[in-house]
Design a protein around this motif. Structure first.
Motif, PDB file in Angstrom:
ATOM      1  N   ALA A   2     -20.986  72.832 -58.215  1.00  0.00           N
ATOM      2  CA  ALA A   2     -22.283  72.976 -58.680  1.00  0.00           C
ATOM      3  C   ALA A   2     -22.887  71.907 -58.527  1.00  0.00           C
ATOM      4  CB  ALA A   2     -22.102  73.554 -59.953  1.00  0.00           C
ATOM      5  N   ARG A   4     -26.087  70.026 -59.830  1.00  0.00           N
ATOM      6  CA  ARG A   4     -27.551  69.964 -60.695  1.00  0.00           C
ATOM      7  C   ARG A   4     -28.323  68.873 -60.425  1.00  0.00           C
ATOM      8  NH1 ARG A   4     -24.028  69.759 -66.680  1.00  0.00           N
ATOM      9  NH2 ARG A   4     -22.841  71.816 -66.004  1.00  0.00           N
ATOM     10  N   ARG A   6     -31.645  67.336 -62.333  1.00  0.00           N
ATOM     11  CA  ARG A   6     -32.483  67.314 -63.502  1.00  0.00           C
ATOM     12  C   ARG A   6     -33.862  67.199 -63.247  1.00  0.00           C
ATOM     13  NH1 ARG A   6     -28.607  67.589 -67.476  1.00  0.00           N
ATOM     14  NH2 ARG A   6     -26.762  66.721 -67.083  1.00  0.00           N
ATOM     15  N   THR A  11     -33.164  71.916 -65.840  1.00  0.00           N
ATOM     16  CA  THR A  11     -32.275  71.653 -64.883  1.00  0.00           C
ATOM     17  C   THR A  11     -32.155  72.884 -63.810  1.00  0.00           C
ATOM     18  OG1 THR A  11     -30.967  70.527 -66.517  1.00  0.00           O
ATOM     19  CG2 THR A  11     -29.811  71.199 -64.375  1.00  0.00           C
ATOM     20  N   LYS A  13     -29.755  74.349 -61.115  1.00  0.00           N
ATOM     21  CA  LYS A  13     -28.364  74.372 -60.464  1.00  0.00           C
ATOM     22  C   LYS A  13     -28.323  75.014 -59.016  1.00  0.00           C
ATOM     23  CE  LYS A  13     -26.842  74.095 -65.326  1.00  0.00           C
ATOM     24  NZ  LYS A  13     -26.385  74.825 -66.412  1.00  0.00           N
ATOM     25  N   LYS A  15     -25.364  76.778 -57.036  1.00  0.00           N
ATOM     26  CA  LYS A  15     -23.689  77.279 -57.325  1.00  0.00           C
ATOM     27  C   LYS A  15     -23.474  78.381 -56.218  1.00  0.00           C
ATOM     28  CE  LYS A  15     -24.057  76.967 -62.366  1.00  0.00           C
ATOM     29  NZ  LYS A  15     -23.416  77.430 -63.521  1.00  0.00           N
TER      30      LYS A  15
END
Length: 51
Positions: A2, A4, A6, A11, A13, A15
């Protein structure tokens, strides 16, 4: 794996399906699918996610 990103409000993400948590699969948090990737938004107001 994954990814991320910020951001000031939370956040973002990125995936694959097998990496999604149950609440993400059930769409209890904002999720958008593009191709084989899922974009999941976790805002700071939702609190921290437990591992």
């Amino acid at each position: 794996m994954a990814v991320r990103i910020r951001l000031p409000g939370g956040t973002l993400k990125l995936k694959t399906y097998c990496e999604l948590r149950t609440r993400e699969r059930d769409r209890r948090v904002p999720v958008m699918k593009m191709g084989s990737l899922y974009f999941v938004w976790c805002s700071k107001s939702q609190g921290q996610e437990k591992p």
